[in-house]
Design a protein around this motif. Sequence first.
Motif, PDB file in Angstrom:
ATOM      1  N   TYR A 148       0.852  -1.185   0.000  1.00  0.00           N
ATOM      2  CA  TYR A 148       0.000   0.000   0.000  1.00  0.00           C
ATOM      3  C   TYR A 148       0.893   1.242   0.000  1.00  0.00           C
ATOM      4  CZ  TYR A 148      -3.734  -3.252   0.931  1.00  0.00           C
ATOM      5  OH  TYR A 148      -4.635  -4.281   0.823  1.00  0.00           O
ATOM      6  N   ALA A 149       0.268   2.405  -0.071  1.00  0.00           N
ATOM      7  CA  ALA A 149       1.027   3.645  -0.273  1.00  0.00           C
ATOM      8  C   ALA A 149       2.179   3.788   0.716  1.00  0.00           C
ATOM      9  CB  ALA A 149       0.086   4.842  -0.174  1.00  0.00           C
ATOM     10  N   ASP A 150       1.953   3.392   1.951  1.00  0.00           N
ATOM     11  CA  ASP A 150       2.998   3.617   2.955  1.00  0.00           C
ATOM     12  C   ASP A 150       3.975   2.448   3.042  1.00  0.00           C
ATOM     13  OD1 ASP A 150       4.254   5.232   4.774  1.00  0.00           O
ATOM     14  OD2 ASP A 150       3.087   4.569   6.494  1.00  0.00           O
ATOM     15  N   ASP A 151       3.778   1.396   2.236  1.00  0.00           N
ATOM     16  CA  ASP A 151       4.636   0.213   2.332  1.00  0.00           C
ATOM     17  C   ASP A 151       5.765   0.227   1.314  1.00  0.00           C
ATOM     18  OD1 ASP A 151       2.895  -0.835   4.263  1.00  0.00           O
ATOM     19  OD2 ASP A 151       1.627  -1.736   2.730  1.00  0.00           O
ATOM     20  N   VAL A 152       5.570   0.973   0.251  1.00  0.00           N
ATOM     21  CA  VAL A 152       6.526   0.912  -0.850  1.00  0.00           C
ATOM     22  C   VAL A 152       7.841   1.554  -0.404  1.00  0.00           C
ATOM     23  CG1 VAL A 152       6.908   1.571  -3.250  1.00  0.00           C
ATOM     24  CG2 VAL A 152       4.584   1.122  -2.434  1.00  0.00           C
ATOM     25  N   ALA A 153       8.930   0.799  -0.501  1.00  0.00           N
ATOM     26  CA  ALA A 153      10.230   1.330  -0.072  1.00  0.00           C
ATOM     27  C   ALA A 153      10.778   2.271  -1.144  1.00  0.00           C
ATOM     28  CB  ALA A 153      11.198   0.176   0.158  1.00  0.00           C
ATOM     29  N   VAL A 154      11.206   3.439  -0.717  1.00  0.00           N
ATOM     30  CA  VAL A 154      11.777   4.419  -1.645  1.00  0.00           C
ATOM     31  C   VAL A 154      13.075   4.929  -1.022  1.00  0.00           C
ATOM     32  CG1 VAL A 154      11.453   6.676  -2.727  1.00  0.00           C
ATOM     33  CG2 VAL A 154       9.509   5.125  -2.497  1.00  0.00           C
ATOM     34  N   ALA A 155      14.165   4.860  -1.764  1.00  0.00           N
ATOM     35  CA  ALA A 155      15.455   5.308  -1.221  1.00  0.00           C
ATOM     36  C   ALA A 155      15.451   6.819  -1.032  1.00  0.00           C
ATOM     37  CB  ALA A 155      16.573   4.904  -2.177  1.00  0.00           C
ATOM     38  N   GLY A 156      15.995   7.262   0.061  1.00  0.00           N
ATOM     39  CA  GLY A 156      16.159   8.700   0.301  1.00  0.00           C
ATOM     40  C   GLY A 156      14.855   9.433   0.562  1.00  0.00           C
ATOM     41  N   LEU A 157      13.858   8.686   1.025  1.00  0.00           N
ATOM     42  CA  LEU A 157      12.525   9.276   1.186  1.00  0.00           C
ATOM     43  C   LEU A 157      12.460  10.261   2.356  1.00  0.00           C
ATOM     44  CD1 LEU A 157       9.565   9.061   0.192  1.00  0.00           C
ATOM     45  CD2 LEU A 157       9.237   7.260   1.886  1.00  0.00           C
TER      46      LEU A 157
ATOM     47  N   MET B   1       0.337   9.466  -0.342  1.00  0.00           N
ATOM     48  CA  MET B   1       0.891   9.716  -1.673  1.00  0.00           C
ATOM     49  C   MET B   1       2.388   9.966  -1.569  1.00  0.00           C
ATOM     50  SD  MET B   1      -0.923   9.810  -4.519  1.00  0.00           S
ATOM     51  CE  MET B   1      -2.545  10.471  -4.210  1.00  0.00           C
ATOM     52  N   THR B   2       3.131   9.511  -2.564  1.00  0.00           N
ATOM     53  CA  THR B   2       4.568   9.758  -2.637  1.00  0.00           C
ATOM     54  C   THR B   2       4.853  10.472  -3.953  1.00  0.00           C
ATOM     55  OG1 THR B   2       4.941   7.705  -1.444  1.00  0.00           O
ATOM     56  CG2 THR B   2       6.850   8.661  -2.550  1.00  0.00           C
ATOM     57  N   ALA B   3       5.705  11.494  -3.914  1.00  0.00           N
ATOM     58  CA  ALA B   3       6.034  12.227  -5.142  1.00  0.00           C
ATOM     59  C   ALA B   3       7.533  12.326  -5.301  1.00  0.00           C
ATOM     60  CB  ALA B   3       5.429  13.631  -5.094  1.00  0.00           C
ATOM     61  N   ARG B   4       7.981  12.323  -6.541  1.00  0.00           N
ATOM     62  CA  ARG B   4       9.414  12.577  -6.795  1.00  0.00           C
ATOM     63  C   ARG B   4       9.565  13.299  -8.126  1.00  0.00           C
ATOM     64  NH1 ARG B   4      10.326   6.403  -6.476  1.00  0.00           N
ATOM     65  NH2 ARG B   4       8.118   6.555  -6.130  1.00  0.00           N
ATOM     66  N   TRP B   5      10.600  14.083  -8.214  1.00  0.00           N
ATOM     67  CA  TRP B   5      10.907  14.802  -9.456  1.00  0.00           C
ATOM     68  C   TRP B   5      12.121  14.152 -10.084  1.00  0.00           C
ATOM     69  CZ3 TRP B   5       8.143  19.091 -11.401  1.00  0.00           C
ATOM     70  CH2 TRP B   5       7.086  19.513 -10.576  1.00  0.00           C
TER      71      TRP B   5
ATOM     72  N   PRO C 104      12.458  12.515  -2.983  1.00  0.00           N
ATOM     73  CA  PRO C 104      11.100  11.978  -2.882  1.00  0.00           C
ATOM     74  C   PRO C 104      10.482  12.294  -1.523  1.00  0.00           C
ATOM     75  CG  PRO C 104      12.744  10.197  -3.044  1.00  0.00           C
ATOM     76  CD  PRO C 104      13.480  11.485  -3.203  1.00  0.00           C
ATOM     77  N   VAL C 105       9.222  12.635  -1.534  1.00  0.00           N
ATOM     78  CA  VAL C 105       8.529  12.970  -0.283  1.00  0.00           C
ATOM     79  C   VAL C 105       7.213  12.194  -0.232  1.00  0.00           C
ATOM     80  CG1 VAL C 105       7.335  14.777   1.028  1.00  0.00           C
ATOM     81  CG2 VAL C 105       9.519  15.273  -0.076  1.00  0.00           C
ATOM     82  N   ARG C 106       6.919  11.686   0.956  1.00  0.00           N
ATOM     83  CA  ARG C 106       5.671  10.945   1.157  1.00  0.00           C
ATOM     84  C   ARG C 106       4.820  11.659   2.204  1.00  0.00           C
ATOM     85  NH1 ARG C 106       6.528   4.849   2.051  1.00  0.00           N
ATOM     86  NH2 ARG C 106       6.646   5.050  -0.211  1.00  0.00           N
TER      87      ARG C 106
END
Lengths: 348, 764
Positions: free
Chosen positions: B35-44, B188-192, B261-263
């Motif tokens: 789910y949205a909060d489970d997805v691992a993102v480096a440098g979040l 929600m997670t966003a990255r540029w 990236p920011v969640r």
Amino acid sequence: MIRLPPFAYRRPTDLADAAAMLAGEGPETRLVAGGTDLWPNLKRRHQQASTVISLMGIQGLAGVEETEDGGLRIGATTPLSTVADHPVVRWRYPGLSRAIDSISSPPLRNMGTIGGNLCVDTRCTYYNQSEEWRRSINYCMKAAGEICWVAPSSPRCWAHSASDSAPMLAALEAEVELVSTRGSRRIPLPQMYQDDGIEYLAKQPDEILTTIYLPATSDAAHCRSSFWKLRRRGSIDFAVMSTATTLWLDGHGRVERAAIYLGAVASFPKPADKAVERLIGEIPTPELLDQVSELARRKATPMDNTDFQAQWRKAVAGKYIRAALREALGMDPELLAPKHQAGGTPTS
Amino acid sequence: MYRWGGCSKLAELTYIGTSPPRPDGPAKASGLSQYADDVAVAGLWFGETVRSPVAHGRLRSVGWRRAAPPGAVLVTAADLPGPNGVQLIDDGWPILAEGTVEHVGQAVALVAAPSRRAAVLAAAEVEVDIEELPPVFDLSEARRQPSLYELELGLGDPEAVLDQAETVVEGEYRTGHQEHIYIECQGMTARWHPSGPRVEVSGSMQCPYYVHKSMVHAFGLPEEAVRVRADAIGGGFGGKEDYPSLIAIHAALLARAVERPVRIVYDRQQDIIGTTKRHPATMRYRSAVDAEGRLLALDVLVELDGGAFTTLSKVVLSRALLHAAGPYRCPEVRVRGRVLRTHTAPNGAFRGFGAPQVAFGIERHMDAIGRRLGIDPLTLRQRNALVPGDRLPTGQIVDESTSALACLESVARRTDFVTRWTEYQAAQTETNGTPQRGLGLSLYFHGAGFTGNGERRMNSPASARLTPEGRIAVLSAMTDMGQGAVIVFRQIAGEAAGVTFDDLEFPEPDTNEVPNSGPTVASRTTMIVGQLVARAVREVSAQVADWWGEQQPAASPYTVKDGRVVGQDGRSTPFAAVARSYLEVHDALEVTVRHQPAPGPVFDETTYQGPAYPTYAWGADIAEVEVDPDTLAVRPLRMAVAAEVGRAIHPRLCIGQIEGGTLQAVGWGLLEEIKLDQGRYLNDRLATYIIPTAMDAPDLDVELLEAAFPDGPFGAKGIGELPMDGGAPAVVAAIENATGLVVDEIPATPERLFAAQMRERSDD
Ligand SMILES: Cc1cc2nc3c(=O)[nH]c(=O)nc-3n(C[C@H](O)[C@H](O)[C@H](O)COP(=O)(O)OP(=O)(O)OC[C@H]3O[C@@H](n4cnc5c(N)ncnc54)[C@H](O)[C@@H]3O)c2cc1C
Ligand code: SF4
């Protein structure tokens, strides 16, 4: 996302060590058992702690066993579900199973302990809110604030006792053992409480509740007990009012002794003395029970600090008291309440 | 428990009408779904929202109380790169408060920090200086201000009939807020990115392309610069139709500011305070009836509390008005409505979209008519229920699948309604302390798909193409928030193409991969997009089979069945093998189809005349309740539900939708209440915002009826919202049957019933 504040965590394995830690670590030290009350309270910043001492590693503090004198001893860290489902409890102290079955939900009953339930924090609509919410009303007396929002001119806090096992255990004439570095003492359960929403425990802060004793004379062979709880749903919700009744009858059906305790209407499990007096020496009839319920109801003076409007609660309190009395005597309780789980299987 | 009413499983169908396990089931049940909060993102990094503590005020300043906490970044309206409005129906919903604050919980500023804890602490360091202004909460006060929207529709001249009529019945009915309580809060997670699509957002959403559109608008980017992906979704109920656009923009603003990236993930309290809810409604009904209770004229005024801003209020209002006259025949109708503005969180999409409110209104009104004339609820409804060929207030002629009478028959038969209803009514006065029982009936319908010309305008596409492995990839933007689109689409595609589930692929909803087949809303997924899927895959499969026939003319023509391409000689080859051969000589095979509205009259959006919906699903509920005569606590014992669904593609999930929706409706009718004090939520947690638990649920006995809708896939109608319409009026009617207490406002809490009893006693 609400998170726990930082604190030191201790997990002693020995009761004497735990008592020494509790005595030595300073005023911001708290005990935790199942944590189902303490952790949410720390998260919402209702309570503070610099050190938390868990009782769950202490050998011999959990368990249910029959005593030599025919009574029952229950260790403070025994999970609620273990107590309620214990065959001896179900058979000999059905009122207690009934009261515990009404607490929160199955997962919380697996985590929560009987000792934690007896020491559970008092509750109030103005207190059991998030930190931001309470900040926006400038808090209240029970935590960080100056006044009581329920009774602004009152010098005290009226937060109500939330435990469902406490009124029932009180009505079953239970005793508790308290242990500290100063020794141990055994007192009737009602003496562990006092009439104050903030300092609701008369127990000393350095005392650990270790054991609950149920006398042989409170079992189903000697008396009849019953418990009813008012709340919106059949699960999860705290009591808005509860009533626990025990009646000892002689061979002619005459009331020899009785106990009626009301939960969630005061800062402590409240005895209904006048009602009990009216019962003694009588053979209960439906009419008598109506009178007794009315006497007990006068003790239930709910403040406007829980779910449901106070006016409605006042109007229905008598009905719950009456239901418990009637049920204890094997009559139809004549009350419809949300169903709650009993014995692990839903009943309707 | 469920049963089949007028359904017959068509022998020649393989998948339709069966209930295979859903492919995402094991992962969901075992906790492996991401789910949205489970997805691992480096440098979040993590974002927090600073919200208005007051309902109305002038925003003087926003800034750090002291020095900025190290590493933390603050974003306010001054930092917006584009217009300060979320693009939905209008752009009036601010991304961040600017100039004024209009409700408690309105987003005023955003902070980001390297950890959740740091973000929470940083948010507490933001000072918001507001000069309070008088707020408006009360609808009677809101009426004096300009409405957000107004609409009117009708047929004939009801006023003239009402003036002449012998029997005129009037009533006012009110419904309250409802919170969605999806299991998974908004996130929600966003990255540029330095190249490619510039900004990417992923999270919990029903409608990737709504988020896409609002991101393009807010950041002034070209469409291809924005990529939106849906993660696994833990429930939506409409709450993830409008709000994800806002939280996506918020996350993207922070990600842009910190270049990482920011969640943003809400906890339950923020979710309840900040996000949209069901519009509270006040409905005034005035009707003229003949001596048999037949409707002669109906005049309705619907007022919705829109909250501070409009998210989707305009279309909620139009759906409300289009359902306000209920599934009844009435020659002269006027329905007016408006959305009023109050200083509370904006109300938005919620399962039913305005229809449950008016269903409560019209059903309580029908009961008022029955009460006045001494006609039982079933007979009254049977006399008035729409039958094929009848006309709606829009002039639309209802089609052959109009099933109101069949639904009534189904529930009445199973409950022996009239006999028991009459007995219970007679027993009302015998209050000897024991619980009283009652039965309540509701009849309802729900327009499936977008209102009016929505589908025509969207002209939604869906595609199917062959993959190098010889499978058919089905491309649509539809999300599965638990309702089961993942399996239903496999069944539709497998059936239409003649292939097995192994021959199919369904790429995740990602605006880079799938076409804009529209939002997952309005009960349109199965009925509208399912039909596109069927057409697209059928075309792909047919082209492959035809080509194979050209290669092997002796056994031509070939058909595709059970995953094999079968010739006239009975010999067959696996579809995947044939498809791979096809791709050896062709570059690709991709088919895109678009929604084709049925021929015939077109809805006129200015006069509100014409077919507002391609078809309607029908339902009836009978609730049986027990009421304590003294405490007035209500226990719903059981409910019989009949739902006419066109065709049940997956009966088990279809029943699941109906059971879940019915319980959600019963919760709204009996328990759920947002309590506000000066615009501040008194119950912003699940311990205090009460929804029914398993212990509070009535036993549900659902019967599915089928009357095929020719333009839906294999006859299916949209049914996601239908079950939300009937539960509340049915339980409230049952309370009346048990006690004689007339309650026209929900939730029908014991306190409200108590007040009604007090009023009644003082009237006597
Ligand atoms: C959603 C929800 C619903 C709930 N519903 C109910 C309900 O219906 N009825 C009800 O009664 N409760 C309810 N509770 C409260 C709680 O779960 C129970 O009271 C539970 O029994 C507490 O036990 P615990 O072991 O988890 O206590 P903990 O949280 O570990 O401790 C509670 C308090 O008791 C103190 N304490 C614990 N053990 C001891 C000991 N041996 N000696 C001295 N002090 C001790 C702790 O310091 C703490 O202050 C609910 C809680 C939640 C979260
Ligand atoms: S009773 Fe008064 S002081 Fe106590 S918690 Fe409630 S508001 Fe606070």
